[in-house]
Motif scaffolding. Structure first.
Motif, PDB file in Angstrom:
ATOM      1  N   ASP A   2     -10.578  -3.024   0.590  1.00 47.32           N
ATOM      2  CA  ASP A   2     -10.198  -4.197   1.433  1.00 47.32           C
ATOM      3  C   ASP A   2     -11.405  -4.538   2.719  1.00 47.32           C
ATOM      4  O   ASP A   2     -12.021  -4.256   3.077  1.00 47.32           O
ATOM      5  CB  ASP A   2      -9.289  -2.892   2.715  1.00 47.32           C
ATOM      6  N   GLU A  10       1.394  -1.139  -0.365  1.00 49.69           N
ATOM      7  CA  GLU A  10      -0.192  -0.232  -0.057  1.00 49.69           C
ATOM      8  C   GLU A  10       1.339   1.069   0.134  1.00 49.69           C
ATOM      9  O   GLU A  10       0.653   2.516  -1.024  1.00 49.69           O
ATOM     10  CB  GLU A  10      -0.655  -0.122   1.877  1.00 49.69           C
ATOM     11  N   LEU A  40      -5.241  -3.094  -4.730  1.00 42.22           N
ATOM     12  CA  LEU A  40      -4.848  -2.086  -5.148  1.00 42.22           C
ATOM     13  C   LEU A  40      -5.373  -2.649  -6.581  1.00 42.22           C
ATOM     14  O   LEU A  40      -4.149  -3.071  -7.300  1.00 42.22           O
ATOM     15  CB  LEU A  40      -3.491  -1.126  -4.825  1.00 42.22           C
ATOM     16  N   ARG A  55      -9.368   0.284  -4.638  1.00 43.43           N
ATOM     17  CA  ARG A  55      -8.987  -0.303  -3.783  1.00 43.43           C
ATOM     18  C   ARG A  55      -9.812  -1.012  -2.881  1.00 43.43           C
ATOM     19  O   ARG A  55     -11.229  -0.549  -2.885  1.00 43.43           O
ATOM     20  CB  ARG A  55      -8.453   1.393  -3.075  1.00 43.43           C
TER      21      ARG A  55
END
Length: 126
Positions: free
Chosen positions: A63, A43, A76, A61
Motif C-alpha cells: 500500500d 481488500e 494484493l 501486500r
C-alpha cells in the motif's frame, strides 16, 4: 482548528451539492474517492476468501503513497491454496491528477483509477 473556523476562514469551501468535508462527532470526515472505495472492496473480499472461505492465501501486500507525485498504489498478491505455483495480483493505482479531477469535480479530465489483474506461473523446463 475546528471545522467551523476552517469554514469561516476560507481554508475549506462549503458546497451544498457535494460534501467533501462534513462534521461528525466533533471531527472532520472525508468522503472516500473511487480509489478508496475499490481498495476497501477488493481488500475485504480477498481477505474473506483467505480467512473465511480458505480458498486462497494472501502472499504479499503493498500500500504505497508516492510523496513526490502524490500517486497511490495498492497491491494484493495471492495464490490458490491447492495450486501455489500460480499467483494472482490485484493492482489498483491513481494519480494526483485523477484524484484532483474527482475531488474538485473538474469537468475536463479523467477521474478515477486504474486496475490491473496479473497472473504468474512458474514453469520449469525439463
Amino acid at each position: 482548528m475546528s471545522y467551523d473556523r476552517l469554514l469561516h476562514s476560507g481554508i475549506i469551501r462549503y458546497d451544498s451539492y457535494r460534501y467533501n468535508l462534513h462534521k461528525k462527532a466533533g471531527s472532520l470526515m472525508f468522503d472516500p474517492t473511487i480509489y478508496d472505495n475499490l481498495k476497501v472492496g477488493f481488500e475485504n473480499h480477498l481477505y474473506d476468501l483467505d480467512n473465511l472461505d480458505e480458498l486462497i492465501s494472501i502472499t504479499d501486500r503493498k500500500d504505497r503513497l508516492e510523496m513526490a507525485g502524490m500517486s497511490r498504489e495498492f497491491m494484493l498478491q495471492f495464490c490458490l491454496r491447492d495450486c501455489p505455483e500460480v499467483t494472482g495480483e490485484v493492482v489498483l493505482s491513481t494519480s494526483l491528477e485523477e484524484l484532483a479531477t474527482e475531488i474538485l469535480e473538474i469537468p475536463v479530465g479523467q477521474a478515477g483509477c486504474r486496475l490491473w489483474l496479473r497472473f504468474n506461473m512458474i514453469i520449469k523446463e525439463p
